[in-house]
Every structure is written in structure tokens, then in C-alpha cells.
Design a protein around this motif. Structure first.
Motif, PDB file in Angstrom:
ATOM      1  N   PHE A 104      29.481  24.666  59.005  1.00  0.00           N
ATOM      2  CA  PHE A 104      29.159  26.176  59.142  1.00  0.00           C
ATOM      3  C   PHE A 104      30.315  26.839  58.495  1.00  0.00           C
ATOM      4  CE2 PHE A 104      29.584  29.678  61.842  1.00  0.00           C
ATOM      5  CZ  PHE A 104      28.427  30.146  62.119  1.00  0.00           C
ATOM      6  N   PHE A 105      31.610  25.435  59.490  1.00  0.00           N
ATOM      7  CA  PHE A 105      32.938  26.539  59.465  1.00  0.00           C
ATOM      8  C   PHE A 105      33.398  26.788  58.156  1.00  0.00           C
ATOM      9  CE2 PHE A 105      33.605  25.062  64.346  1.00  0.00           C
ATOM     10  CZ  PHE A 105      33.047  26.776  64.786  1.00  0.00           C
ATOM     11  N   ASP A 106      32.932  25.218  57.499  1.00  0.00           N
ATOM     12  CA  ASP A 106      33.392  25.832  56.163  1.00  0.00           C
ATOM     13  C   ASP A 106      32.560  26.221  55.165  1.00  0.00           C
ATOM     14  OD1 ASP A 106      35.330  22.911  56.316  1.00  0.00           O
ATOM     15  OD2 ASP A 106      33.660  21.654  55.993  1.00  0.00           O
ATOM     16  N   PHE A 107      31.667  26.716  55.582  1.00  0.00           N
ATOM     17  CA  PHE A 107      30.566  27.956  55.223  1.00  0.00           C
ATOM     18  C   PHE A 107      31.519  29.161  55.013  1.00  0.00           C
ATOM     19  CE2 PHE A 107      27.466  31.242  53.915  1.00  0.00           C
ATOM     20  CZ  PHE A 107      27.358  30.820  52.773  1.00  0.00           C
ATOM     21  N   ILE A 108      32.075  29.247  56.438  1.00  0.00           N
ATOM     22  CA  ILE A 108      32.141  30.653  56.486  1.00  0.00           C
ATOM     23  C   ILE A 108      33.917  31.194  56.266  1.00  0.00           C
ATOM     24  CG2 ILE A 108      33.866  32.033  58.654  1.00  0.00           C
ATOM     25  CD1 ILE A 108      30.078  32.172  58.790  1.00  0.00           C
ATOM     26  N   ASN A 109      34.714  29.576  55.968  1.00  0.00           N
ATOM     27  CA  ASN A 109      35.693  29.664  55.549  1.00  0.00           C
ATOM     28  C   ASN A 109      35.863  30.097  53.916  1.00  0.00           C
ATOM     29  OD1 ASN A 109      38.755  29.325  56.017  1.00  0.00           O
ATOM     30  ND2 ASN A 109      38.437  27.321  54.596  1.00  0.00           N
ATOM     31  N   GLU A 110      34.855  29.697  53.323  1.00  0.00           N
ATOM     32  CA  GLU A 110      34.604  29.831  51.630  1.00  0.00           C
ATOM     33  C   GLU A 110      34.631  31.026  51.850  1.00  0.00           C
ATOM     34  OE1 GLU A 110      35.118  27.946  49.118  1.00  0.00           O
ATOM     35  OE2 GLU A 110      36.487  26.977  50.415  1.00  0.00           O
ATOM     36  N   LEU A 111      34.039  31.605  52.669  1.00  0.00           N
ATOM     37  CA  LEU A 111      33.471  33.120  51.869  1.00  0.00           C
ATOM     38  C   LEU A 111      34.666  34.182  52.229  1.00  0.00           C
ATOM     39  CD1 LEU A 111      30.899  34.036  55.048  1.00  0.00           C
ATOM     40  CD2 LEU A 111      30.546  33.575  52.462  1.00  0.00           C
ATOM     41  N   ASP A 112      35.839  34.024  52.782  1.00  0.00           N
ATOM     42  CA  ASP A 112      36.891  34.791  52.227  1.00  0.00           C
ATOM     43  C   ASP A 112      37.674  34.919  50.731  1.00  0.00           C
ATOM     44  OD1 ASP A 112      37.688  34.985  54.599  1.00  0.00           O
ATOM     45  OD2 ASP A 112      39.057  33.361  55.343  1.00  0.00           O
TER      46      ASP A 112
ATOM     47  N   LEU B 171      28.915  33.094  45.708  1.00  0.00           N
ATOM     48  CA  LEU B 171      28.120  32.460  47.291  1.00  0.00           C
ATOM     49  C   LEU B 171      27.539  30.964  47.441  1.00  0.00           C
ATOM     50  CD1 LEU B 171      27.561  33.389  49.858  1.00  0.00           C
ATOM     51  CD2 LEU B 171      25.022  33.787  49.883  1.00  0.00           C
TER      52      LEU B 171
END
Length: 359
Positions: free
Chosen positions: A30-38, A47
């Protein structure tokens, strides 16, 4: 009897560890995915490509988290058994502390082998594929340390590569060739370079070679030139993956390359020792969890001990990183920097076990 009890312990610990590992993986993914959203939406990065990238990082996360999951899973399983007085029954049935340690050691071998296999054969290629996928998706080149590109020493040559592409081909290659007295013999500039396994070298195309011949120079244009070198695509793969995520074989090959060219390899040597030592951290974590099972808290206590296990696991992870950095900064022996965190936690486990046994 001990064999039956060992199988029972193995079932409880494996189940608890799997549960903890899945929980941690869900959190980190989840954290890795949130980081990639940048970076989603930039340079054509979509996406679904970010999601694929995050999924490809999972084996590396499993490798990092497995010893911590073993600690918390073993702590939870043993504390739950102690709360239900099952540990007491085991000890009354003849399972002494040394026998318990042997049982945990046998179970821990499973985690040692699993950690080594993932760290050597699964995580490195997955990490490399993930970075290559991301670079291709964003139409980027491999990140270089300097604006002028990548600089490497290859025997009597110094090589400058302006761009290394995700498929590990090169663009704008410049080779400086020196003699034994370090006098410059030639400069070869090539538009592109691609590795030819059959010739065990790089096939350079669009080459302009400037030769220094005493009192004059010659400039020669060549359609193609073969540059034979130990600098293989596997060695170049170090640009895509941090040392801690490389395989033992890749690290050893790159360390050999650096040593042959009289370059500093401390960071990679520490990473190599960590790769060799890290799988055995599972045994240390299980030994650290054992003393907690000898405290008999019928009214609660499990959640507090699991929280303590989380803190210990985070502490081990941070200590590993700290000693790696200190080892590079202070030029410590690579084995010392890699072994110290595990040795400290093993000493703490032995001290706690002696203290609990004397109570």
C-alpha cells in the motif's frame, strides 16, 4: 514425544508467521503504491503500470520482512501457547529448554532456506525487472551518478557512457585507452553499443577513433568496432538495483571487477556479507522470542509482547542499516559490519533466556 511436540510447534509458528508476513506485505505494498502515485501521469506513466511495478517489488519486500515476521510470528505463537499453559505441559512432558531451542532451530532452518532462496533467486531478478519496467514505462534512461554519465575503469581503459538504456545497451560511449606508463593512446567515440555474447564484448557502432602517435594524431571513422571487456550487462545491472537487493553471484562478480581495477568495493563487500548472514537472522529472531514464552500471563499480555516484538523487529532492521552505513564510512571489516547486529540480538536472546531460567 518431542517429535510430536516439534511438529505442533512448527504448525503454530508457520501459521502465525505467514499471517504476520501477509499483514506486513499488505501494508508495505500500500505504501509503495501511494509513493508511486506521485509520478503517475508524468512521462506517460500510467496507473496500471505503477501497480505492476509495485507487484514486482513484492519478492524483495518478502526477503526484507521475513526475519521480522518470524520474530513476531514466533513470539505470538509461543506467547499464545504459554497463555493456555501448553508450554508448561510441554516442559513437564520432558521438553527442556535445550530441547525447545533444538526444536525451534529445526523449524528455523525452513525460514533460513526460504530467505536464502528468495534473496538469491527470486528477489534480485524481480527487482531488476521492476526497475527496467519502470524505466521503459517512463521512457527514461538508467540513472547516472554524474551529469557526464557513467565512468568505469576497465583495465588500461577508462570508459565514459553518457546513457545506459533499460535494455542495458549504451549510447554515446567514449573509451580512453592508456599504455603502461599512463600515456593516452587513443580516444574512441561511439554512437551506440550493444553486448555481443558470441564475441564476449561490446559491438560499438558509428565509431570515430582519435589515435595519438607521438608528434601527430590520426582520426579514423569506423562503421563498427568490437570492445572486449569484463564489463558485461550483468555488471551493468548494478546500476538498476541497490547492492542489498543483488544476488550473491552478481555482487561477487562486481566486487571482482572493482578489485581488478583497484577501486573501492567496501559497500558491495558489506552487502555480500549481509546477503550471506541475513538468512540466519531467522534463527536469532526465534531464539529472541523464546524467553517470552516462559512468562505465564493468563490475563492478557499477548498484545503487549507482540508490540514489543514489532519494536524489536524494527530495531533489528534499523540496526542492520546503521552498521552497513557505519562500515562504509569508517572502512570497517565487511564481516564485522554485517555480523554485529545479529550478534548483538543473539547475545540479548541468551541474556534474556538465562535471566528467565533463573527466576
Amino acid at each position: 514425544m518431542n517429535r510430536v511436540l516439534t511438529r505442533y510447534l512448527a504448525r503454530e509458528i508457520l501459521g502465525a508467521t505467514a499471517m504476520v508476513l501477509l499483514a506486513f506485505l499488505g501494508l508495505f505494498v500500500f505504501f509503495d503504491f501511494i509513493n508511486e502515485l506521485d509520478v503517475v501521469g508524468k512521462d506517460g506513466y500510467e496507473l496500471h503500470q505503477a501497480l505492476i511495478f509495485v507487484v514486482m517489488l513484492i519478492p524483495g519486500r518478502v526477503y526484507e520482512l521475513l526475519p521480522v515476521a518470524v520474530l513476531i510470528g514466533t513470539l505470538y505463537a509461543l506467547t499464545t501457547l504459554a497463555r493456555h499453559s501448553e508450554i508448561t505441559v510441554m516442559r513437564v512432558s520432558g521438553m527442556s529448554t535445550p530441547a525447545m531451542l533444538r526444536a525451534l532451530g529445526g523449524i528455523g532452518v525452513i525460514f533460513v532456506v526460504l530467505t536464502f532462496v528468495i534473496g538469491e533467486y527470486v528477489a534480485p531478478p524481480a527487482e531488476q525487472a521492476a526497475q527496467q519496467w519502470r524505466l521503459t514505462a517512463t521512457h527514461s534512461a538508467v540513472s547516472n551518478q554524474l551529469r557526464s554519465g557513467l565512468w568505469v575503469k576497465d583495465g588500461p581503459r577508462v570508459v565514459n557512457v553518457r546513457t545506459v538504456l533499460p535494455d542495458r545497451s549504451m549510447e554515446k560511449v567514449r573509451i580512453y585507452d592508456f599504455d603502461a606508463q599512463h600515456a593516452l593512446l587513443s580516444i574512441s567515440e561511439a554512437a551506440t553499443g550493444r553486448y555481443d555474447a558470441a564475441q564476449q564484448g561490446w559491438r560499438l557502432e558509428g565509431v570515430r577513433q582519435t589515435r595519438f602517435l607521438g608528434d601527430h594524431t590520426d582520426v579514423v571513422d569506423l562503421a563498427e568496432l568490437t570492445w572486449r571487456s569484463d564489463l558485461t550487462p550483468q555488471v551493468l545491472s548494478v546500476l538498476m538495483v541497490v547492492p542489498e537487493r543483488m544476488s550473491v553471484t552478481t555482487l561477487f562478480a562486481y566486487i571482482t571487477h572493482l578489485r581488478e581495477n583497484r577501486q573501492n568495493a567496501d559497500r558491495y563487500e558489506i552487502a555480500l556479507w549481509k546477503k550471506l548472514v541475513y538468512p540466519f537472522a531467522a534463527l536469532v529472531m526465534m531464539a529472541l522470542a523464546l524467553p517470552f514464552s516462559f512468562t505465564h500471563d493468563r490475563m492478557g499480555g499477548v498484545s503487549m509482547k507482540v508490540f514489543l516484538g514489532v519494536m524489536l523487529g524494527i530495531g533489528f532492521h534499523l540496526l542492520n542499516g546503521l552498521f552497513s552505513s557505519l562500515g562504509v564510512i569508517n572502512s570497517w571489516q565487511p564481516a564485522l559490519a554485517a555480523l554485529t547486529p545479529s550478534a548483538l540480538f543473539l547475545a540479548a536472546a541468551a541474556g534474556m533466556l538465562v535471566w528467565v531460567e533463573r527466576r
